[in-house]
Write an enzyme that holds these catalytic residues in place. Sequence first.
Site, PDB file in Angstrom:
ATOM      1  CB  SER A  69      -0.958  -0.024   1.199  1.00 19.27           C
ATOM      2  OG  SER A  69      -1.950   0.962   1.078  1.00 19.27           O
ATOM      3  CG  ASP A  91      -3.381  -3.808  -3.834  1.00 19.41           C
ATOM      4  OD1 ASP A  91      -3.436  -3.641  -5.062  1.00 19.41           O
ATOM      5  OD2 ASP A  91      -4.396  -3.990  -3.129  1.00 19.41           O
ATOM      6  CG  HIS A 113      -5.513  -2.445  -0.026  1.00 17.75           C
ATOM      7  ND1 HIS A 113      -4.494  -2.319  -0.951  1.00 17.75           N
ATOM      8  CD2 HIS A 113      -5.227  -1.548   0.962  1.00 17.75           C
ATOM      9  CE1 HIS A 113      -3.634  -1.403  -0.548  1.00 17.75           C
ATOM     10  NE2 HIS A 113      -4.044  -0.916   0.615  1.00 17.75           N
TER      11      HIS A 113
END
Length: 270
Positions: A116, A139, A194
Amino acid sequence: SMYSAVCAELASRGFVVAALEHRDRSASATYFCTGEAGEAPREEWIPYGRVPPGEKEFYFRNKQLHQRADECVRGLRLFEDISRGRSVPNVLHEAFDLSVLQDSIDMTKVAVMGHSFGGVTAVLATVKEPRFSCAVALDAWMFPLEHARYPEVSKPVLFINNENFQTPESVTRMKRLSSRNGDTKLVTILGSVHQSQADITFLSGMLASRMLATRGTLDPHKVLAVTCRAALAFLQRHLDLNEGFDQWDQLLDGIGDSVVADVPLHRSKL
């Protein structure tokens, strides 16, 4: 405490893994220890930092991004000192002797990895520190990286995306990097969300995890296996390792069960 499954898997393969606690206030809750060698460590909590009213989110997050990348570089230099046998303050509660790592770490084979916000942090860290030979971005949230930095990203990056997070704009930014470097790869794990690479996906029941969106339709153990195997294959290729991780090279081209190259044209039925 968030990515122990991924970190432990990499460590079990022979890597020395450093999981950083960033001090940029982008985490929901974290703390760091202060104090010099010989002193009792003092724990200082860092609250989550919200975007101040009236301030553009990009500028606020970009500042955090650069702090995070700088901390990755500091972490690398810390391990360099440890490897050389230099005295380094140790604030761990356990009496771990850092000297056992002297001359035991190959500092010529170094990579940076994150999820992230940590994914784009890993990308920027390769710009700030050339000794990072490559980056693995799980991600990645590409929003905070300024456009002027893209031409400076010369090291290969493996983008491992989850199916239900990325936006067309974010993917376009990733493709901008892959167009400049043929070794940069972009793959997507179908049936994942996610939080699929974080430990939380293993800690809650099926119903609760679906409600909290911490688990996709693909079994979390399979997501972990695909993530780590693809990362290991990429690391072997770009760190010049000889560990047999190339058995998973096909994952880097999006070939395999539950993985596709690039991004899916539509949501899968997994």
